[in-house]
Enzyme design. Sequence first.
Site, PDB file in Angstrom:
ATOM      1  CE  LYS A  53       9.120  29.929  -4.880  1.00 38.71           C
ATOM      2  NZ  LYS A  53       9.990  29.215  -5.817  1.00 38.71           N
ATOM      3  CD  GLN A  97      11.850  26.030  -5.414  1.00 36.98           C
ATOM      4  OE1 GLN A  97      10.750  26.563  -5.361  1.00 36.98           O
ATOM      5  NE2 GLN A  97      12.963  26.730  -5.573  1.00 36.98           N
ATOM      6  CG  ASP A 120       9.234  29.481 -11.522  1.00 33.32           C
ATOM      7  OD1 ASP A 120       9.086  30.518 -10.856  1.00 33.32           O
ATOM      8  OD2 ASP A 120       9.684  28.419 -11.047  1.00 33.32           O
TER       9      ASP A 120
END
Length: 281
Positions: A53, A97, A120
């Site tokens: 990422k 994460q 997200d």
Amino acid sequence: MAEIIDGKAVAAEIKQKIKERAERFLALRGRRVGLAVVKVGEDPASAVYVRNKIKACEQCGIASSAFYFDADIEQSKLIELIHTLNADANIDGILVQLPLPKHMDERAVLAEISPEKDADGFHAVNAGRLFLGEKTRFVACTPRGIMELIRSTGTEIAGKRAVVIGRSNIVGKPIAMLLLAADATVTVCHSKTKDLKEITKTADILVAAVGKPKLVTADMVKRGAVVIDVGMNRADGTLCGDVDFDGVSKVAGHITPVPGGVGPMTIAMLLQNTVDGAFDE
Ligand code: NAD
């Protein structure tokens, strides 16, 4: 033989557009689009995802700030950081994460991320907007990427039968909502579904998000269907999907490979969410 949907190529095209938009943002606002990436603990898969990422941010001209914590950090400390990032005008997106260590309450942590910086798309406000069919700038990345992949085949979604296997909050439920919003007739299957094959065989669009290697076999697939394999299963050092690619590709019209299908799209959509968020503030 099915046409292979090249997720890497679709993602590369999207990333090129993201890069152009990020450059435009810099010229307009005098700062880069900013993404904060937070990792807790040493899960090896998470380490790879986070590294990828951050690399993708660099490729697209997005400034990434990485925050790494030991697995035993207190939840309150993590939430403190999230509050600081929520208030930071240089940060447009925040990504925590997953999975978090066992002693943490994942939902409680994600709820602290501002819905306006929820890169997200996991916050209840953004998931709720998707459920209500309202416009939201933050849609869960993997489902958003799946929609791009289906569209890349030129398949008309409206009126089609779509079957989703899996009902997780990060893939199954949001992809079902996106397909419904695109006017597909959607069925969601899960671990308690009876006669799975009878249902999957009706699918013009079949999305497998289960986490079981080769669960979907050729006899479960309608001829010509678009088959999207979300599964990422590691066995004997190799990565394999939820779909028996060799068998199913003889029946399907379009199919995603693993790797090189859904995976690259997830990262591209994370960047897309972040840039959308920056422009929309
Ligand atoms: P999850 O474990 O949260 O959910 C799995 C779902 O599968 C559950 O809803 C369960 O009811 C269903 N299920 C289990 N066994 C079943 C069976 N025999 N028949 C039908 N349904 C069954 O998983 P998830 O987080 O949604 O992830 C699913 C897979 O997708 C995993 O392999 C994961 O690694 C992968 N994944 C990939 C990406 C990507 O970017 N490529 C992103 C997210 C998840």
